[in-house]
Scaffold this motif. Structure first.
Motif, PDB file in Angstrom:
ATOM      1  N   GLU B  17       0.809  -1.218   0.000  1.00 52.16           N
ATOM      2  CA  GLU B  17       0.000   0.000   0.000  1.00 52.16           C
ATOM      3  C   GLU B  17       0.846   1.273   0.000  1.00 52.16           C
ATOM      4  N   LEU B  18       2.169   1.116  -0.099  1.00 53.54           N
ATOM      5  CA  LEU B  18       3.015   2.318  -0.187  1.00 53.54           C
ATOM      6  C   LEU B  18       3.175   2.704  -1.653  1.00 53.54           C
ATOM      7  N   ASP B  19       3.279   4.001  -1.927  1.00 50.94           N
ATOM      8  CA  ASP B  19       3.527   4.389  -3.318  1.00 50.94           C
ATOM      9  C   ASP B  19       5.017   4.170  -3.626  1.00 50.94           C
ATOM     10  N   ALA B  20       5.395   4.412  -4.876  1.00 53.72           N
ATOM     11  CA  ALA B  20       6.764   4.096  -5.316  1.00 53.72           C
ATOM     12  C   ALA B  20       7.808   4.806  -4.453  1.00 53.72           C
ATOM     13  N   ASN B  21       7.565   6.104  -4.161  1.00 54.05           N
ATOM     14  CA  ASN B  21       8.531   6.852  -3.347  1.00 54.05           C
ATOM     15  C   ASN B  21       8.625   6.288  -1.939  1.00 54.05           C
ATOM     16  N   ASP B  25      11.963   4.745  -0.108  1.00 57.60           N
ATOM     17  CA  ASP B  25      12.465   5.239   1.180  1.00 57.60           C
ATOM     18  C   ASP B  25      12.556   4.108   2.196  1.00 57.60           C
ATOM     19  N   PHE B  26      11.515   3.299   2.187  1.00 58.52           N
ATOM     20  CA  PHE B  26      11.468   2.214   3.168  1.00 58.52           C
ATOM     21  C   PHE B  26      12.587   1.210   2.906  1.00 58.52           C
ATOM     22  N   ASN B  27      12.773   0.866   1.627  1.00 55.62           N
ATOM     23  CA  ASN B  27      13.844  -0.070   1.266  1.00 55.62           C
ATOM     24  C   ASN B  27      15.216   0.444   1.688  1.00 55.62           C
TER      25      ASN B  27
END
Lengths: 185, 250
Positions: B17-21, B25-27
């Motif tokens: 549910e996260l967008d590409a950005n 960032d999370f990665n």
């Protein structure tokens, strides 16, 4: 008659539409009832009531996600049943948006695929609101948007509620021995 | 990204549910933070166990019939003169006979559908998911998609935009199944794609049945001289809903 008032009888045409659009989600309705109510016969009865209700209000459903629409009705029927028959008091614990930090436990999570009984027991120990959100997400595959629609909550609450539900479940699954031992005392 | 933030986002990340950005960032945070990476691993384990442990309770046989009987008003089918329980007894007998017959048939005779066609359809759907292969004509307008097939096939496939039913039309393409060129209509459902293969039915071939192959659901039907086979990773009831809409539309 106002257009969105409930009807007792649908025309044959609307009935065909109802059977084509709503009835395919019978499994979803039953699965949610089963997890919220526990017993098989309760789940069957409440599913039947909910579908009859959906039938009566079918003229308020114009288009969109039939599964989410039906599950919203199913959920309401389940909670009414729990209040009436189990003296369940609806305390909304999901409004708290904070997510407690993950505790570092020395034991690693010992759970494997097909550990069905243990998972069932753990899920049943969660409160209905947390259980519901996990069932919708993991078993029914609903998106956050759909869960928000079904449970009438803002999208932002869904993520934190899921986080807390998963943490509770994980805690229940990491200490099965102590928990059972405590129950036996 | 702080651990505090990553900690909350972790769940949106698992759920896609996260967008590409947000994902990027999370990665980036994950690579630098073993604590969050470990937490992610644990949560993935719980999730896998939940999804793969047969926890889903399907409605018991008979419930659908019971509910349809209990709904007031005219039915599409009439069961005049036969009481519900007798009807159920007949249905149960038919089911038992069907199951017994089914069991006695060897695996080679058990062909409720054209297995090769289904496998080919699932393969074609998988190929279409490669970047740039989903559609040859990209349009949500049925009046653009339908004429695109003119001259490319020896039949005109029925094309409907089903956005009102939450199955938006995304486009169409040509595919080859069992050596025959077929039309593939592409529909969306939430974030998923559905390929609906359409061919002209011949006396020797009709597609029917439904099932799961390589983790993809499929369902097949015939109507108005066409064979249809829908393939997708959406749930089986979703595909069934699409089939019912096709069967009802003119």
């Amino acid at each position: 008659m106002p257009p969105d008032a409930p009807t007792d009888v649908l025309s044959q045409n609307d009935r065909s539409r109802f059977e084509a659009i709503v009835m395919p989600h019978l499994d979803a309705a039953y699965n949610l009832s089963r997890w919220l109510l526990g017993g098989r016969s309760e789940a069957e009865d409440v599913t039947q009531d909910a579908i009859l209700r959906a039938y009566r209000f079918f003229n308020t459903f114009h288009s969109g996600d039939a599964r989410a629409w039906l599950l919203q009705i199913v959920r309401n029927c389940c909670y009414t049943w729990l209040k009436k028959n189990r003296n369940w008091v609806d305390v909304d614990e999901l409004d708290d948006a904070s997510v407690p930090r993950e505790e570092q436990t020395p034991e690693t999570l010992a759970i494997s695929v097909n550990d069905r009984e243990r998972l069932t027991r753990a899920l049943e120990q969660l409160s209905p609101h947390f259980r519901e959100i996990l069932v919708l997400r993991e078993l029914e595959g609903c998106s956050y948007k759909e869960i928000a629609a079904i449970t009438s909550r803002p999208m932002g609450t869904i993520m934190s509620a899921l986080a807390r539900a998963r943490q509770q479940l994980r805690a229940l699954l990491t200490e099965p021995v102590t928990r059972e031992a405590r129950l036996e005392l | 990204m702080s651990c505090e933030l990553a900690h909350t986002r972790l769940h949106a990340y698992i759920d896609g549910e996260l967008d590409a950005n947000g994902s990027a960032d999370f990665n980036q945070h994950l690579r630098a933070c073993p604590t969050c990476a470990a937490a992610l691993g644990e949560q993935e384990k719980v999730r896998q166990a939940l999804q793969q442990s047969r926890l889903y309770s399907r409605a018991p046989a008979g419930l659908k019939l019971r509910i349809e009987e209990s709904l007031p008003g005219p039915r599409a089918k009439t069961t005049v003169g036969i009481g519900f329980w007798r009807w159920l007894a007949v249905a149960a007998t038919v089911l038992i006979v069907a199951v017994l017959t089914w069991r006695q048939l060897g695996p080679d005779e058990r062909k409720p559908y054209d297995q090769a066609a289904v496998v080919a359809a699932v393969d074609a759907h998988l190929r279409s998911l490669q970047p740039g292969h989903l559609v040859d004509v990209q349009s949500t307008d049925q009046h653009t998609v339908k004429p695109w097939f003119d001259g490319k096939l020896d039949f005109a496939p029925p094309v409907h935009d089903l956005a009102a039913n939450d199955f938006p039309l995304l486009g169409g393409r040509l595919d080859v199944i069992g050596g025959r060129t077929v039309a593939a209509l592409v529909y969306g459902r939430r974030k998923h794609f559905i390929s609906v293969f359409v061919e002209k039915s011949a006396p020797s071939s009709s597609w029917s049945g439904s099932g799961e192959t390589q983790g993809y659901h499929w369902t097949a039907w015939s109507k108005d001289g066409f064979n249809f086979c829908a393939v997708s990773d959406v749930s089986a009831p979703d595909l069934d809903e699409l089939k019912q809409i096709f069967l009802l539309s003119q």
